[in-house]
Every structure is written in C-alpha cells, then in structure tokens.
Design a protein around this motif. Sequence first.
Motif, mmCIF file in Angstrom:
data_model
loop_
_atom_site.group_PDB
_atom_site.id
_atom_site.type_symbol
_atom_site.label_atom_id
_atom_site.label_comp_id
_atom_site.label_asym_id
_atom_site.label_seq_id
_atom_site.Cartn_x
_atom_site.Cartn_y
_atom_site.Cartn_z
ATOM 1 N N LYS A 142 30.756 55.323 36.144
ATOM 2 C CA LYS A 142 29.987 54.416 37.292
ATOM 3 C C LYS A 142 30.098 54.940 38.509
ATOM 4 C CE LYS A 142 31.567 50.931 38.781
ATOM 5 N NZ LYS A 142 32.422 49.826 39.605
ATOM 6 N N HIS A 172 35.834 51.826 32.028
ATOM 7 C CA HIS A 172 37.334 51.947 31.925
ATOM 8 C C HIS A 172 37.852 50.704 31.287
ATOM 9 C CE1 HIS A 172 38.080 50.212 35.962
ATOM 10 N NE2 HIS A 172 39.296 50.021 35.442
ATOM 11 N N TYR A 173 37.302 49.455 31.386
ATOM 12 C CA TYR A 173 37.808 48.115 30.745
ATOM 13 C C TYR A 173 38.054 48.410 29.235
ATOM 14 C CZ TYR A 173 38.716 45.408 34.585
ATOM 15 O OH TYR A 173 39.372 44.803 35.663
ATOM 16 N N LYS A 176 41.070 49.883 28.065
ATOM 17 C CA LYS A 176 42.589 49.105 28.520
ATOM 18 C C LYS A 176 43.134 48.511 27.025
ATOM 19 C CE LYS A 176 41.421 47.505 32.982
ATOM 20 N NZ LYS A 176 42.437 47.815 33.913
ATOM 21 N N GLU A 210 41.088 40.232 42.085
ATOM 22 C CA GLU A 210 41.875 41.340 42.615
ATOM 23 C C GLU A 210 42.516 40.883 44.261
ATOM 24 O OE1 GLU A 210 39.996 45.639 41.618
ATOM 25 O OE2 GLU A 210 38.328 44.332 42.406
ATOM 26 N N GLU A 215 39.375 49.389 50.168
ATOM 27 C CA GLU A 215 40.108 50.746 49.825
ATOM 28 C C GLU A 215 39.152 51.828 50.202
ATOM 29 O OE1 GLU A 215 40.383 49.652 45.389
ATOM 30 O OE2 GLU A 215 42.511 49.941 45.566
ATOM 31 N N ARG A 217 36.389 52.583 50.083
ATOM 32 C CA ARG A 217 35.208 52.749 49.838
ATOM 33 C C ARG A 217 34.077 52.079 50.007
ATOM 34 N NH1 ARG A 217 35.746 49.959 44.596
ATOM 35 N NH2 ARG A 217 34.860 51.162 43.581
ATOM 36 N N TYR A 220 29.972 52.831 49.543
ATOM 37 C CA TYR A 220 29.714 52.344 48.026
ATOM 38 C C TYR A 220 29.703 50.990 47.899
ATOM 39 C CZ TYR A 220 30.383 50.639 43.593
ATOM 40 O OH TYR A 220 30.328 49.851 42.303
ATOM 41 N N ASP A 229 29.232 45.713 41.061
ATOM 42 C CA ASP A 229 30.449 46.582 40.977
ATOM 43 C C ASP A 229 31.401 46.069 39.799
ATOM 44 O OD1 ASP A 229 32.500 48.470 41.859
ATOM 45 O OD2 ASP A 229 33.556 46.606 42.591
ATOM 46 N N MET A 230 31.214 44.635 39.505
ATOM 47 C CA MET A 230 32.239 44.230 38.552
ATOM 48 C C MET A 230 31.564 43.526 37.245
ATOM 49 S SD MET A 230 35.294 45.160 39.429
ATOM 50 C CE MET A 230 36.545 44.204 38.579
ATOM 51 N N HIS A 234 32.139 45.613 33.719
ATOM 52 C CA HIS A 234 33.565 45.216 33.151
ATOM 53 C C HIS A 234 33.303 43.801 32.370
ATOM 54 C CE1 HIS A 234 34.553 49.057 35.134
ATOM 55 N NE2 HIS A 234 34.915 48.434 36.262
ATOM 56 N N LYS A 332 37.095 40.071 45.508
ATOM 57 C CA LYS A 332 38.129 40.898 46.117
ATOM 58 C C LYS A 332 39.234 40.070 47.232
ATOM 59 C CE LYS A 332 36.671 45.266 45.284
ATOM 60 N NZ LYS A 332 37.346 46.056 44.235
ATOM 61 N N ARG A 337 46.387 39.165 41.611
ATOM 62 C CA ARG A 337 45.777 39.879 40.822
ATOM 63 C C ARG A 337 45.675 39.484 39.398
ATOM 64 N NH1 ARG A 337 47.260 45.330 38.329
ATOM 65 N NH2 ARG A 337 45.331 45.948 37.614
ATOM 66 N N GLN A 370 45.537 41.588 32.632
ATOM 67 C CA GLN A 370 46.595 42.275 33.550
ATOM 68 C C GLN A 370 46.738 41.265 34.583
ATOM 69 O OE1 GLN A 370 43.856 45.693 34.659
ATOM 70 N NE2 GLN A 370 42.861 44.752 35.792
HETATM 71 C C1 BG6 Z 1 36.031 49.413 39.069
HETATM 72 C C2 BG6 Z 1 35.614 48.796 40.793
HETATM 73 O O1 BG6 Z 1 35.108 49.925 38.513
HETATM 74 O O2 BG6 Z 1 36.952 48.562 38.821
HETATM 75 C C3 BG6 Z 1 36.667 48.382 41.651
HETATM 76 O O3 BG6 Z 1 34.564 49.765 41.216
HETATM 77 C C4 BG6 Z 1 37.660 47.881 40.981
HETATM 78 O O4 BG6 Z 1 35.939 47.847 42.755
HETATM 79 C C5 BG6 Z 1 38.093 48.338 39.822
HETATM 80 O O5 BG6 Z 1 38.631 47.552 42.159
HETATM 81 C C6 BG6 Z 1 38.945 47.389 38.997
HETATM 82 O O6 BG6 Z 1 39.836 48.106 37.990
HETATM 83 P P1 BG6 Z 1 41.123 47.558 37.287
HETATM 84 O O7 BG6 Z 1 41.328 48.490 36.416
HETATM 85 O O8 BG6 Z 1 42.041 47.858 38.617
HETATM 86 O O9 BG6 Z 1 40.833 46.206 36.868
#
Ligand code: BG6
Length: 483
Positions: A142, A172-173, A176, A210, A215, A217, A220, A229-230, A234, A332, A337, A370
């Motif tokens: 992404k 990437h979710y 997990k 979170e 961080e 970035r 972006y 973004d989320m 995800h 954020k 978290r 998580q």
């Molecule tokens: C990313 C986002 O796709 O996922 C980030 O761009 C975010 O902003 C991250 O921090 C969160 O991933 P994870 O695996 O830490 O929950």
Amino acid sequence: ADKISTLLLFGATGDLAHRMLLPSLYGLHADGLLPENFRVVCTARSELDDGQFRASAVDALKQYVPHNFYDPRTALVFSRRLTYVALDATNTEGFKALASKVDPKDGLAIFLSTAPSLFKPTIDGLDSAGLTGPRVRLALEKPLGSDLSSSREINDAVAAAFPEQRTFRIDHYLGKETVQNLLALRFANSTFEPLWNSAHIDHVQITVAETVGLEDRGGYYDSAGALRDMVQNHMLQLVALVAMEPPADFDATSVRDEKVKVFRSLRPIRSDDVADHVVTGQYGSGAVGGEPVKGYVEELGKESATETFVALKAHVDNWRWAGVPFYLRTGKRMADRKTEIYIQFKCVPHSIFAARGARTQPNKLIISIQPEENIRLLVMAKTPGLDREGIRLREVPLDVGMANAFADARRRIAYERLLLDLMDGDPTLFVRRDEVEAQWQWIDQVRAAWTESGLTPKPYGAGSWGPSAAIALTERDGVHWHD
Ligand code: BG6
C-alpha cells in the motif's frame, strides 16, 4: 503453483524492508523454509555493492529481529542470499542490467515496496526487460491509490503486465496470526456460528488504536489521513472477516468472493448521515505512556486539516446483519496500543434474577489482535457467597490466551506468512482487485459526504481515546466503547 527461486525486492533500503521484510525473510531462513538456492535480489537507488548492502541488512536484522530469535551466525549466512543492484526505476536502462542477473524462467517473485508513483515506471521497466513472463508474480504494498480512480489506474498498469492470478496485493493485517484465527474461530467451531447474526448480536466494535504519531512519514500520512490509511484497508478487511458468509472452501476464490460481498453490502454514508455516523479528530499535544508528545500540526510542521482519528458507525445491509451497527474507530497517539474486535450479544430475553436485584449483562466476545493475542468470552456467573436476599451476578471471562495455549510457537511477523504465500503462489491472504475497488468505492463516498457536510476534525489530547464526540457517537445508541 510454481515454486520460485528468486525474490526481487524494490525499495530494499526503505523502512518497510528494514523493519519487516528482511526480518521476515530471516525468520523463514532460520526456520529452514527457504529453498537452498533461494536468492533475494535487492534494489534501490543508492549506489551500494553487495558487501555494503549485506552489512546494512545485518544491522537492520540486529535491530528489528526479536532478540531471543536473533543469531549473528544465522544472520551472516542469511545475508549471503542477498545481492544488490542499484537502480533508478524511472530509467529503463537499469532494468536491462537487472535482467542479466535474474532469470524469470526460474520463477520470480517481485515485491514493490516503493512509493506508488514508481509502480507504473517499474512495471514498464520490468516489462521492457522481459521480466514479466508466466513464471513471474508481483506483490504490491500500500497505498494502492488514494481513491477509486487512482486505485484503478494502478490496477490497470499492473494488469497490463500481470494477470490477476499473479498479482498479490498486500494488506499486512491478513498476515497476522490472530486475524487468520478469526476464520478458525468462526468456521472451525460449531458454537459461535449459529449465534453469529442479527438475531443474537447487538453490535460489533472494531478498534485499532495506536500510540505512535507520524513516525517520519508526515508527507504520506498528511495526504492520506486515518480513513484512507487504516479504514480503507485493514479495518474493512476485519469487518469482512467478521461479517462474511462461510466460504465454500478455504481457498483464494471462495474466501475473496465472500469478502467482496461484504464490501458491496456496506451501506453508503450520505452527507445527511454524517452527523450521527462519522467523527474525525486530530491530536493535540498531550502525554502518551507518561511521555509528553507534540500535537499533530507541530509534529508535521505546518497547518493541516488531516484527520488522525476517525470513528464510524457502519452497517452491513444483508440478511445476516440487518440492523446491527458496526462501530469502527482508529487513531494515532491514543491512550493505548490495541487492536480488538468486540462483539456484544443481546441481553437475555427475560432475567429471572431481576426481581432479586441482580443485573445481567449481555455476553461479549472479545478478540484481541494486538498487542495481546487472546479470545475472551464474558459470561455471567454467580458471585460466591451466602446472600440472603437472592443472588449476586458478575461478569467473568472464559479466557484463551494464545501465548499460553500455544506456548512454544514463535510470534511471527505478518510478512513471514505473506512472503511464504507469495513464494508458494497462494493468493488467499491477498486482496483481489474487486475487493480493493469495492473498499475504495465505499471510502470515497464517506469522504465525499463529509466534505459536503463540512465535517472538520475535532481536537483530542494525545494519550486519550479520541474526541468526546466519538463517545457521543455510540452513547446515543446506548453503547459504550470497550476501553
Ligand atoms: C500501516 C499504516 O498500514 O499500518 C500505519 O500505514 C500504521 O499508519 C500501521 O501504523 C499499523 O500496523 P500494525 O501492524 O502496527 O497494526
């Protein structure tokens, strides 16, 4: 599917490569899951030789592989699988040099971990250098666009060189362990599925909170915001896994067919709905985990109306879910978290204990993704004691901690699963084109509606659970966020 012999990694000096991809490949190597001759050809713009790149890769591994799993000797052996080619993706000449180092006939997986603006030039470069044949797969990271039309452009550019079966869009979710466990919980058990519908479920909450801020970035993130973004990726994937019908099989077609139906069933949020369905926020200064932190605008270094928090009330308009709200929130710089799916069942139809003053709570199923990985079912139990008046009830958890249930399993990085599936050619845990476009379609509507209704982010203190309006969003329905 075909096995592959080489992974070609674009963006190999970037953050994702250092933090996730190289450590994941190291994990696969250490567990003996990479074929003996498997190589990783790494590219980026910097002029480095193999030795320099390997040294920087080992540094990254030292930093990001969990300490109890890091072994310097293994890292060194692993690093010999890596070679490096300096390449400017906008210059087709470079791809010819690359083509002399990899043979697509041996099976090749290409991973684009670069800025999306480089996707098209990279694909064109690969194509012109003959690196797109039938034994080549492409994985993309992404952001896959910033709205439906830009996402289509990317998908079209990809499709010109790679058919859908060989295109692996990463969320990437889905890699997990606990996210995949949702499917096991639902479809490998008979207890929950009969209750998994509007007759028994009152509402669903999904939280992805979170503590981190920008961080580094900011460029972006400020152009994206929390929704894109989320939520677009995800969180909607989590909604799909919670809401989908049982797939015919655990395979790429069946699973993704069911997910896409969920996206298509999402009720559009129109401008008239915005006031009671959407809250956005932006963090101000505050403290997270006892540490003082700057507000968003100060951290970014310029004025901005980008949301760093969003809460939504969504509906999946189909037979199973009619009338069941799905409350989603992500942000954020929040208090903690935590990624969690919370399912609240309906109350008992009649409480026989009420006359004796005891209150029954509805059952809840809490799936923590998580940082903890566990599944808890909250049930009512009698508080021990000799109460003369009647009975006292209390909520107690039936608790499955994954770390205890599977004590000897190493906690893996999501990308380990995804890279292995990419190498094996199994797209089940990757996002199909129709999915990503249906996700964008819904998100675009939400954004259009909030623009039209003039919604602006409400301030919230860093280290809080978001703006108070987000609390009001659920309280209006008599629902409390599970904090
Ligand atoms: C990313 C986002 O796709 O996922 C980030 O761009 C975010 O902003 C991250 O921090 C969160 O991933 P994870 O695996 O830490 O929950």
